[in-house]
Design an enzyme around this catalytic site. Sequence first.
Site, PDB file in Angstrom:
ATOM      1  N   ASP A 103      13.808  10.000 -20.134  1.00  0.00           N
ATOM      2  CA  ASP A 103      13.762   9.986 -18.674  1.00  0.00           C
ATOM      3  C   ASP A 103      14.542   8.778 -18.149  1.00  0.00           C
ATOM      4  OD1 ASP A 103      12.092  12.166 -18.828  1.00  0.00           O
ATOM      5  OD2 ASP A 103      10.259  10.971 -18.624  1.00  0.00           O
TER       6      ASP A 103
HETATM    7  N1  URA Z   1       8.167  11.562 -22.902  1.00  0.00           N
HETATM    8  C1  URA Z   1       8.328  11.310 -21.580  1.00  0.00           C
HETATM    9  O1  URA Z   1       7.451  11.563 -20.783  1.00  0.00           O
HETATM   10  N2  URA Z   1       9.496  10.748 -21.197  1.00  0.00           N
HETATM   11  C2  URA Z   1      10.495  10.438 -22.047  1.00  0.00           C
HETATM   12  O2  URA Z   1      11.525   9.914 -21.616  1.00  0.00           O
HETATM   13  C3  URA Z   1      10.303  10.708 -23.411  1.00  0.00           C
HETATM   14  C4  URA Z   1       9.125  11.277 -23.814  1.00  0.00           C
END
Ligand code: URA
Length: 248
Positions: A103
Amino acid sequence: MMRLDRLLCEAGFGSRSHVKVLVKKGLVQVNGEKAERPEQKVDAEKDRIVCGGREAVRRSFVYLMLNKPPGVVSATEDARERTVLDLLEEEDRKGVFPVGRLDKDTEGLLLLTDDGELSHRLLSPKNHVDKVYRAKVEGLVTEEHAVRFREGLEIGEKVPTLPAELEILSAGAVSEVQVTIREGKFHQIKRMFESVDCRVVWLKRLRMGTLSLDGGLPAGAYRRLTEEEVGALRGLAGLVSGEQSGKG
Ligand code: URA
């Protein structure tokens, strides 16, 4: 001998699923004859393979480990946001893409490569490559949560999550935890905590399969993988030697 689709991937014609389509469309010739099957065996040294008029030449791949900072997106291009490719030197960018996504606000280990086959295998849900994350979570995390993570959680998908390990490093109004998951659903860690009424406020990936984040890399910095790191990842992905036909 190796599979034709594998050689095309290694020659940079795209992902395995993409090169299969190229073969099925009749765009690939082996020694002047139209190739019929992506899985047919070819001799990378002797056979002349042409795809869409361009000769397929195997080349060496680039493998980079980035310590992704928060605030950049895991994409190769974006109309508005800075991407992880913007953090690379110009000469390292060509053909390279991130293996999976973190993310925008997530930090830590991101593998970037132009090796479509390795990427496909590491991301395949069949392979259950484990990923380790460190997180700070609002809400008191308890051993009961650890049991629920092990049992699998309903996060709004057709099936519950696979068993995950939750290790509590410190518990309080904001708890610090380490989580290991073996799949990679969208926002998975955040959604797992939401399903037990907690909220992730900081997330960092530390490991993906055999590859651990180099503690010496500051946020935003990257380096090439060592031969050992590449070998270990290829082994994990079932690509032990350059000539192996591979599974799947
Ligand atoms: N899980 C999440 O919620 N975000 C990420 O970036 C990776 C795993």
